[in-house]
Every structure is written in C-alpha cells, then in structure tokens.
Design a protein around this motif. Structure first.
Motif, PDB file in Angstrom:
ATOM      1  N   GLY A 711       0.089 -10.614  10.017  1.00 44.82           N
ATOM      2  CA  GLY A 711       1.479 -10.880   9.654  1.00 44.82           C
ATOM      3  C   GLY A 711       1.685 -12.029   8.699  1.00 44.82           C
ATOM      4  O   GLY A 711       2.818 -12.285   8.279  1.00 44.82           O
ATOM      5  N   HIS A 712       0.641 -12.757   8.337  1.00 44.65           N
ATOM      6  CA  HIS A 712       0.750 -13.879   7.394  1.00 44.65           C
ATOM      7  C   HIS A 712       0.252 -13.442   6.019  1.00 44.65           C
ATOM      8  O   HIS A 712      -0.748 -12.726   5.906  1.00 44.65           O
ATOM      9  N   SER A 713       0.930 -13.866   4.978  1.00 44.69           N
ATOM     10  CA  SER A 713       0.505 -13.497   3.620  1.00 44.69           C
ATOM     11  C   SER A 713      -0.488 -14.495   3.044  1.00 44.69           C
ATOM     12  O   SER A 713      -1.215 -14.185   2.097  1.00 44.69           O
ATOM     13  N   GLU A 714      -0.518 -15.705   3.611  1.00 47.57           N
ATOM     14  CA  GLU A 714      -1.456 -16.725   3.127  1.00 47.57           C
ATOM     15  C   GLU A 714      -1.964 -17.546   4.312  1.00 47.57           C
ATOM     16  O   GLU A 714      -1.193 -17.959   5.174  1.00 47.57           O
ATOM     17  N   LYS A 734      -5.422 -15.432   0.371  1.00 51.39           N
ATOM     18  CA  LYS A 734      -4.140 -14.877  -0.042  1.00 51.39           C
ATOM     19  C   LYS A 734      -4.203 -13.358  -0.063  1.00 51.39           C
ATOM     20  O   LYS A 734      -5.179 -12.765  -0.534  1.00 51.39           O
ATOM     21  N   GLN A 735      -3.145 -12.749   0.432  1.00 50.63           N
ATOM     22  CA  GLN A 735      -3.053 -11.289   0.445  1.00 50.63           C
ATOM     23  C   GLN A 735      -2.313 -10.825  -0.804  1.00 50.63           C
ATOM     24  O   GLN A 735      -1.188 -11.257  -1.065  1.00 50.63           O
ATOM     25  N   ASN A 736      -2.944  -9.925  -1.577  1.00 45.21           N
ATOM     26  CA  ASN A 736      -2.332  -9.367  -2.791  1.00 45.21           C
ATOM     27  C   ASN A 736      -1.678  -8.043  -2.431  1.00 45.21           C
ATOM     28  O   ASN A 736      -2.331  -7.000  -2.374  1.00 45.21           O
ATOM     29  N   LYS A 737      -0.385  -8.065  -2.187  1.00 41.66           N
ATOM     30  CA  LYS A 737       0.311  -6.860  -1.757  1.00 41.66           C
ATOM     31  C   LYS A 737       0.566  -5.898  -2.905  1.00 41.66           C
ATOM     32  O   LYS A 737       0.728  -4.696  -2.699  1.00 41.66           O
ATOM     33  N   ASP A 738       0.609  -6.411  -4.147  1.00 42.26           N
ATOM     34  CA  ASP A 738       0.808  -5.523  -5.304  1.00 42.26           C
ATOM     35  C   ASP A 738      -0.357  -4.560  -5.448  1.00 42.26           C
ATOM     36  O   ASP A 738      -0.193  -3.359  -5.598  1.00 42.26           O
ATOM     37  N   ARG A 739      -1.582  -5.088  -5.392  1.00 44.35           N
ATOM     38  CA  ARG A 739      -2.772  -4.241  -5.533  1.00 44.35           C
ATOM     39  C   ARG A 739      -2.877  -3.273  -4.377  1.00 44.35           C
ATOM     40  O   ARG A 739      -3.414  -2.186  -4.474  1.00 44.35           O
ATOM     41  N   ASP A 740      -2.317  -3.651  -3.243  1.00 45.09           N
ATOM     42  CA  ASP A 740      -2.407  -2.803  -2.062  1.00 45.09           C
ATOM     43  C   ASP A 740      -1.600  -1.510  -2.223  1.00 45.09           C
ATOM     44  O   ASP A 740      -1.791  -0.543  -1.493  1.00 45.09           O
ATOM     45  N   LEU A 741      -0.693  -1.456  -3.241  1.00 48.12           N
ATOM     46  CA  LEU A 741       0.110  -0.257  -3.464  1.00 48.12           C
ATOM     47  C   LEU A 741      -0.623   0.797  -4.275  1.00 48.12           C
ATOM     48  O   LEU A 741      -0.076   1.863  -4.562  1.00 48.12           O
ATOM     49  N   GLY A 742      -1.868   0.469  -4.657  1.00 41.66           N
ATOM     50  CA  GLY A 742      -2.703   1.471  -5.345  1.00 41.66           C
ATOM     51  C   GLY A 742      -2.234   1.793  -6.742  1.00 41.66           C
ATOM     52  O   GLY A 742      -2.456   2.902  -7.248  1.00 41.66           O
ATOM     53  N   GLY A 743      -1.525   0.891  -7.451  1.00 44.15           N
ATOM     54  CA  GLY A 743      -1.088   1.105  -8.825  1.00 44.15           C
ATOM     55  C   GLY A 743       0.117   2.004  -8.961  1.00 44.15           C
ATOM     56  O   GLY A 743       0.411   2.517 -10.034  1.00 44.15           O
TER      57      GLY A 743
END
Length: 745
Positions: A711-714, A734-743
């Motif tokens: 639940g933490h992003s960093e 750090k969690q990269n949520k943009d890349r997690d969307l698969g482009g």
C-alpha cells in the motif's frame, strides 16, 4: 532435629506394624503431631469411649497399608481398648519430654544439655527442621542459641501480633518473649506483642543515638533497611521516635537514621566555617557518614555535597595564568562546587539558617575564581558557531545522534556521564558559548555557521539540511527516542525541559534535576544500543542559581537611552561609559541595539521578573558548555562489509513485488569478517512499517529478499547489523505505477 529422632522411633514400629501409640503423660510433646500431619492418620484419645471409637475406625479398615498414630496423655496402665496396640504393635512412651530430649541428644551427639525444663522444651520445638549444629551450639553457648534473634526479631517487630501467633504456640511464645526482654535488659512481664515490639525498636534507636547499640539490635537495624518486605515499617517506628535534645550528637552511631542529627551537625559546621583548622577532623567524620550504606538507604545524601565545599582549596586559583587555564580549571575542579551548591539548594532552600553559611562559602570561592576569569576575559572567543556541522563532518559515515539540550550546564553533563551504562568510550570536551548566553542566540550558533540569529527552530533545521544535501536527517524530541534506530544518518534530538522548568519554576525546579539527569543517561544508553555509533551531548548555554537572595545582592543600574534589561545582561543603543568600569562591555548588533553589558559576578540585575534560575551572562557556569561524545565500543571494528547491491533498480520498481539484493564482500582471513548477521527495517514517511527476521550472510555471498509495497508507493529500507544495530546501508524503493500500466496510456 528432634523431629528426625521421633520419626526414627516411629519408623522402627511402622516397619512391622501399621499402628503406633504415642503416650505423652505431660502433654509437652503434643506439638509433634503437627510434624506428622499428612504423613500418618492421627487419632487423639482422652477417654474409654474415644478409645473404643478409634479402635473401631482402625479395625474396620483392616487390612490396609495406611499408617495410624494414636496420641494420648493417659498412662499405659490406664488404657483399655488401645492397650492391645501398645503390646502387639508398638508404643512410644514419653513421660517427661525434657528427659526424652536429653537422652536423644546424648545418644546421637554425645552431648549433655543442662537447661531448665521450659527452655529445653522450647529448644526442642525450635530445633524442628534444623541439623546437629543447632544442638552443638546450644550445648556450648547455652540458651541464647534457642532463638536466632538476629533473624527472628525483624519479622517480629514488623508485624508483632501476626508473627508471634503464627510462629509460636503459647509456651514457645512466652519463652521467646522472655529472651527478647532479656536482650533489651527488661524483666519479663506478660504484655501485648505490639508493646514489646515498640520497646525493642526504642532500645535499638536509643542505642544508635548513644553510639552504643547492642550488636544483635544493630544487625536487625541493618537488615531492616536492606529489606524490601519489611522496610516500610521502619519508617513508621522512626516517625514516632524523638531523639533526646541532650545527646552528644557527635557520639551518635555513624550509621544512625536520624536526619535531625545530621542537620544538627550541619548547623554546627556552618557556625564554625571561619575556623578552617577544624576541617580535617570534621571531614574524616563526614566522609564516614557519606559512605554509610544506611544513610544512603534513608536518603541522607547531602554530605556528598558538603564535603567538596569543605575540601576545596582556593589557593590553587592563584596559579591560573590564562583564560584557557581558567576554562580547564572550571571543568576539572570548580564545576563540582556548582553541583554541590545546586544539590544543597534543592535540599535546604527553605532552611535558611542551615544553607546560608555554605552559600556564603560558595560565593567566596566564586568571587576568587571570577577575579581570575575576568582578568583574562579579553582572550575569550566563542567556539559554538557551526557545532552541528563540525559533528556531521566528523561522522565519517557512522550513524550519529546528537542531543541538543537547552540549559544543560557542564556540571549537569558530568552527572549524566557518570550514569551512562554500557561498554562505551567517552570523550569529554567543551564549547565556549556565544554571548549573550540565551537560547535564540546560542541555538542559532549551534545550527547555523553563517552568523545569522534565527528565532524559529524549524528554520535552523532547514538550514542544516540544505548545507548537507547528501545526508538524511531525523529531527525529534529526546522523549521520542526508542530502541530502534531511525532511518536518517544523522539524528538530532532536542530537549528543553531544564530551561523551560528553570524559567517557569525557578529554583523549585531543582528537585526534578536528578530525574532529568537519569533521563539523559537512559536515552544516551538507548541510542548507543539502538545502532548509533556515536552519541553527542551539547547545549546552548548553562545557568546560574542565585539561591538565597537579598535586595542588596541585586545589581541596580540605570542605562541611558533606549535599553533592554534582562536578569543577566543589558542591551543598549548607545555606549554607556558610566557602566564600563564595573561591567563587561561588548559590541553586538541585535535589532536596534549595538552594545551589551554583563555583570562581573553571578548576581542578577534588578528586574521586575522572578529570580533564582537564570542565564545570559558571561560566567563560566553559563559559557562553558559540554561537548561530550560517547562512542560504542567496537564501532570502528573491521567487520564483514555488507551492502544493498541493486539500489538503482529499487528506485524504479514495476508492480507490487520488489527484490532486495544483499551482497557481502570477500572479507579477510580475520575471524570477525567470516560472516555477519543482519536484518532489514522498512520506513514510510519516517515511520517504521516492516522489519525482516535476522539472517546470516557469508563472505562473498549474495542473498535476495522479496517484499511487497503493502500500500505504500515509496519506502526507505535500512540494512542493520543484528548485534549492534549499526546501519550498514540504506536504499530508497519507489513504485513506478505508470510502467505498471503496460504502455496503455
């Protein structure tokens, strides 16, 4: 031991039979029955009907392995229905218990005991559970060995009614009371146990007051003070005891419990302080009293503060030849007098006649020392500016904690140092505070190296962080320190209680200082045990105490023009030529003011405020501040180096899972670098959110540990040594949520 003899006699019967008869014509042996409760089935018989009933009860159980003991006070020839058991099973006949005891002692120990009947029976009762040495001592030393009064008097006087009823039967209680009366030199009279206990304690306290206490009573007294179970009752007795006014107070036992006697000594010493020829003899007595364990237990501890004042020799001050020597003399010698007078103020501020002579002696010493201090004052130079930055620069990568106190005088720091526990190395140094020695100015010097005076604490902290962008900081209050180290490389702990309490409560705050000193010591020990390799104690300024103060002690000056007068300094817009002969002058800009003036003594300027606890002046008590550093033993030991290897990857993690790669170097052949036990601690927004189990890593080994963001992003992760909690490495995850969307976006 008589219980063993009786059991042996009965065992001889029970080896062949299940029933034994104990005939006790005198009735003195009935106490034996308590010994056998639970071991045998006991029946008491007094009449023919009871004999018949007991015979019926026994016969109806036969055959049975159960063992029966029949007790009677009837003669053997008078028995009817149980006479058969005497003849067919076995009978132990005790016509006169004293004769039975003498015979057994002679048969088993080859000793002759010559005591009156009552004392011999009492001795037998007391011997239950004891070994042969009891009877041997009794044979050689007589009836005094029946009761061990060294041990039995304490529980007796603590709760006389309960102890005497539960411990003794009526016969034994009377014998015990006779021995107690004999001990305190009284004839025996039948009286309540509580009355006798009061007489015992009075005899004890009278003996201590006269310096000739009975050895047994003195042993009981010492045990009483050491006892956790019985200690409270001593104070109750002491509160009701009055020391005779005509006693020779210097002949009282050195371990006495009478605070009024100590205060009588204090008054007599204070009245003769001008006659220093008497000091050596007096000091010898006071050192004994100060070392008395009994006095310490009772809280009579002020002699440890009187002695330094009497021992101090001001002649050594004459040899000081520089300002630097004055500083060192203050730290090594004079600050002990500050501790002493502070403690005496806390004890006797409301007892003027006792305190005043010792305050005058202290002020006499202060005057002599300040004459030297101000003789070389032109060489004063503050060393406070940039203190925290110097500590940071010297950290060398070690996890470091700094306690920034407010009003922690050098003498207070010395007391803290004496209480820090653990295997640590202490380096003691000092810093000369900037003037005026007040919080806004001095805290600015500690945090900021640019010479600016900053009133807001958060701005000081911000400045420090900006000057060290590559380091991580934690800023907390000292009371927030706990066992686990925080993520930052540098921990700054603030503590303002001394200055806050001093300014609000003045000298009433002194009673809390011992608790504050213990608090500092505990927190320093906790920091060292919690992973910090070094812990510093520094402060903004010290303080002075005015003690008993009269109007004549207050400095009355009237500056010209616009001015701001505090208790220890005066700021003015213009130079005050009339003030400079008696006061110290310094040019210092602050708001509209350009000059500042200080007293050449510890007396306050006359102001509308309260007096007692103050700072802002230029005395060594205010300017010589602690720069103490505790370093954990082994902190510099070369151990196996262990690091987080994939820090770059951790800053850009796709998904919920992440892996931490931990790598150990190849080490050396040294035993200490073969392996290392470590663990990971995770933080989010400076708060700990997770902790791993302890795991071992070997030389040249790489381990991978997987975790989730939960639940933490960093997150921030610390790699810590399991034994010392030393921080070995840290990383940001750090969690990269943009890349997690698969482009998709």
């Amino acid at each position: 031991m008589i219980d063993q003899w009786l059991k042996k006699d009965l065992r001889d019967i029970y080896e062949q039979h299940t029933v034994a008869v104990l005939i006790d014509e005198s009735g003195d042996a009935e106490f034996f029955l308590r010994i056998f409760e639970g071991e045998y089935t006991i029946h008491r018989v007094k009449s023919e009907i009871e004999e018949l009933h007991v015979k019926y009860l026994i016969e109806k159980t036969q055959p049975s392995p159960e063992r029966f003991l029949i007790y009677t006070r009837s003669k053997k020839d008078e028995l009817k229905f149980i006479r058969e058991y005497c003849e067919t099973c076995g009978c132990l006949e005790i016509r006169y218990l004293q004769n039975y005891i003498k015979d057994k002692v002679h048969q088993t120990l080859n000793l002759n005991i010559n005591l009156p009947r009552e004392e011999l029976i009492a001795a037998a009762k007391v011997s239950v559970g004891k070994d042969r040495t009891y009877w041997m001592d009794l044979s050689h030393k007589g009836a005094t060995e029946i009761f061990d009064l060294n041990k039995e008097l304490l529980p007796f006087v603590h709760d006389p009614d309960k102890y005497s009823k539960e411990k003794y039967d009526a016969q034994l209680r009377e014998t015990f009371f006779r021995k107690v009366n004999e001990l305190i030199g009284q004839d025996y009279l039948n009286k309540p146990a509580s009355t006798l206990a009061e007489e015992v304690v009075k005899a004890m306290l009278d003996g201590l007051a006269k310096g000739s206490c009975n050895k047994t009573l003195e042993t009981v007294y010492n045990s009483w003070l050491d006892s956790v179970s019985y200690g409270d009752s001593f104070n109750e007795y002491l509160d009701h005891y009055t020391v005779c006014s005509d006693i020779d107070s210097w002949n009282v036992s050195i371990h006495h419990p009478f605070r009024q006697v100590d205060e009588r000594w204090l008054a007599e010493i204070g009245a003769t302080l001008s006659d220093k020829s008497s000091f050596p003899k007096t000091l010898a007595k006071l050192r004994q009293r100060n070392q008395s364990k009994q006095a310490q237990t009772l809280g009579i501890c002020f002699w440890g503060d009187v002695i330094p004042l009497l021992e101090f020799d001001p002649k050594d001050i004459a040899y000081l030849s520089s300002f630097g020597e004055c500083v060192e003399f203050y730290k090594k010698h004079f600050c002990k007098l500050d501790t002493a007078i502070r403690n005496l103020y806390a004890q006797f501020l409301n007892k003027k006649t006792l305190l005043e002579p010792f305050q005058e002696l202290y002020k006499e010493y202060v005057t002599i020392f300040l004459d030297k201090w101000f003789k070389y004052w032109s060489d004063y130079k503050e060393t406070q500016t940039g203190t925290l930055q110097r500590i940071i620069d010297d950290a060398g990568g070690l996890k470091t904690a700094v306690i920034v106190g407010d009003g922690v005088a050098y003498e207070i720091a010395e007391r803290v140092a004496s209480k820090v526990k653990g295997s640590v190395t202490l380096k003691k140094d000092s810093i000369l505070a900037d003037i005026p020695s007040e919080t806004e100015n001095n805290m600015s010097r500690i945090y900021m190296a640019n010479g600016i005076t900053e009133a807001v604490q958060s701005n000081r902290e911000k400045y420090l962080v900006e000057q060290n962008p590559d380091l991580s900081f934690d800023f907390i209050r000292l009371d927030e320190v706990h066992e686990e180290a925080r993520p930052g490389q540098i921990l700054i702990c603030t503590y303002k209680d001394i200055d806050d309490m001093g300014e609000k409560l003045q000298q009433k705050a002194l009673k809390y200082f011992p608790e504050i000193i213990d608090f500092f010591a505990d927190k320093i020990s906790l920091l060292l045990a919690g992973g910090y390799a070094r812990v510093y104690l520094i402060t903004d300024h010290g303080f002075v105490l005015t003690g008993l103060l009269s109007d004549a002690d207050k400095i009355g000056v009237s500056p010209k023009g616009d001015f701001d007068k505090a208790e220890r300094y005066i700021r003015t817009e213009t130079r005050q030529a009339d003030l400079t002969p008696g006061l110290i002058e310094a040019e210092k800009n602050y708001r509209q003011f350009k000059y500042i003036y200080f007293a050449r003594n510890m007396n306050p300027f006359k102001t509308p405020g309260l007096y007692g606890f103050s700072h802002g002046g230029v005395s060594p008590q205010e300017l010589v501040t602690p720069y103490f550093c505790w370093e954990r033993s082994g902190a510099s030991l070369v151990l196996l180096s262990v690091l987080i290897q994939n820090k770059g990857d951790l800053r850009d993690v796709t998904g919920e899972l992440f892996s931490i790669k931990i790598k150990a170097d190849k080490g050396t052949e040294d035993l200490f670098s073969m392996d290392r036990r470590v663990y990971l601690v995770f933080f989010a927004n400076k708060a700990q959110v997770n902790k791993s189990d302890v795991f071992a890593i070997q030389q040249n080994e790489q381990l991978t540990k997987e975790y989730t963001f939960d639940g933490h992003s960093e997150l921030e992760v610390l790699l810590l040594d399991a034994a010392t909690k030393q921080q070995l490495d840290r990383a940001i995850i750090k969690q990269n949520k943009d890349r997690d969307l698969g482009g998709l976006l």
